[in-house]
Write a protein that holds these residues in place. Structure first.
Motif: not given
Length: 353
Positions: A108-110, A142-151, A124-127
């Motif tokens: 809601r802040d965003y 649908p809320y998380h990624g698995t291929k980025g640089p931050v483990s 929805r824009d920053v997710l």
């Protein structure tokens, strides 16, 4: 006057002057100059330096090896912190953040920012960008990624945590991802930035793997920015002060990015002539832009509670739920962290409610 603005003005008045002699021999030009190497600064340095033709400079006021802090105190305000002024601790040091805890804030802040005119900042824009930097070992779409640089992943816990989670569930609080669809009335063992379940800093995750491989990325610690340089109303560079007290000027061909935290970013703008004109005049500085810097800051409050549970039987094979080594014994504490067992292998708090 806004208490937060009073805090910023006090900080600005106490800051070292950046109007002295500049070391012209040290003047350099980069494509992008980043001020502040916390979570945002490290991520920006990592991403922008992927463009091999861009020279990127990352400046950090703190050191390269230890986490420190800016011990700010807010002006006293009735009804808050017993009227004594709240501690406004801010992290300092290359890639250092308090707790290594991964939380995005309330969607809601965003959405409120977008509704107020910040186009492109709705949740929805920053997710997609949150997901892009994640390498989440346990949660996915649908809320998380698995291929980025931050483990990241759920940090190690003691067996008693499961008992507490079950008790909260019986009370109607659901165990679910607090960075997912719903935050309220939720509980989870928190996720942290980590590798093999060992908490890591942004320095370890984002800067260390690339700093020796990307010649276009320059990282300077113990370098406190004291002024943004303007030509008209265009930022063209930064003056920073070294640990030896020398003022150094650097120029930016493309962008100057301030990622020095809520307080130090606003402070740096005031010291550069950007802020309410009356307050800039009090500092004896030429006005660059009359804008309400520091006047609309809002505090997010939190509560911390320690709860003692009486269990009908032991939940592990020891007489204490804190079965790891004593935090007062550094050698065994380090070993516990490496094994991801024991109380010293976790950060300060382990469960979000």
């Amino acid at each position: 006057m806004d208490p937060m603005l009073l805090l910023l003005l006090a900080m600005a008045c106490a800051a070292p002057s950046a109007r002295g002699h500049l070391q012209s021999a040290d003047s350099e030009t980069f494509d992008v100059v980043l001020v502040g190497a916390g979570t945002a600064g490290c991520m920006l340095a990592h991403r922008l330096s992927e463009v091999t033709t861009w020279r990127v400079l990352l400046l950090e006021a703190g050191s390269n090896s230890t986490g420190e802090g800016w011990p700010f105190m807010a002006e006293p305000e009735a009804g808050i912190c017993d009227g004594q002024g709240c501690s406004e601790y801010s992290s300092k040091g290359l890639g250092y953040t308090v707790g290594s805890t991964y939380t995005r804030g309330n969607p809601r802040d965003y959405d409120n920012w977008a509704a107020a005119g910040a186009t492109g900042w709705a949740y929805r824009d920053v997710l997609p960008y949150f997901k892009k930097w994640e390498n989440n070992s346990e949660l996915g779409e649908p809320y998380h990624g698995t291929k980025g640089p931050v483990s990241m992943g759920t940090e190690p816990t003691q067996p008693d945590i499961r008992v507490i989670l079950d008790a909260l569930k019986d009370a109607g609080i659901q165990e679910r991802d607090v960075n997912g669809a719903q935050q309220t009335e939720s509980v989870m063992v928190k996720q942290v930035w980590s590798i093999n379940r060992r908490p890591k800093s942004m320095k370890e995750l984002l800067i260390d793997p690339i700093v020796d491989k990307r010649s276009n990325l320059v990282v300077r610690t113990n370098a406190q920015a004291t002024r943004v340089l303007f030509e008209g109303k265009v930022a063209v560079g930064v003056v920073y002060r070294t640990a030896e007290g020398k003022d150094v000027e650097v120029r930016a061909r493309r962008e100057v990015v301030l990622s020095a935290g809520n307080y130090n970013t606003a402070k740096l703008l005031l010291l550069s002539g950007v802020g309410p004109k009356e307050e800039v005049a009090k500092l004896g500085l030429p006005l660059v832009a009359d804008v309400p810097v520091g006047q609309r800051m809002q505090q997010h409050f939190k509560t911390a509670r320690s709860v003692m549970f009486t269990l009908p039987r032991p939940v592990n094979n020891t007489t204490s739920t804190c079965s790891g080594p004593s935090p007062s014994r550094p050698s065994t504490s380090s070993a516990a962290t490496a094994r991801t067992r024991g109380p010293t292998s976790t950060t300060a708090s382990r469960v979000w409610v």
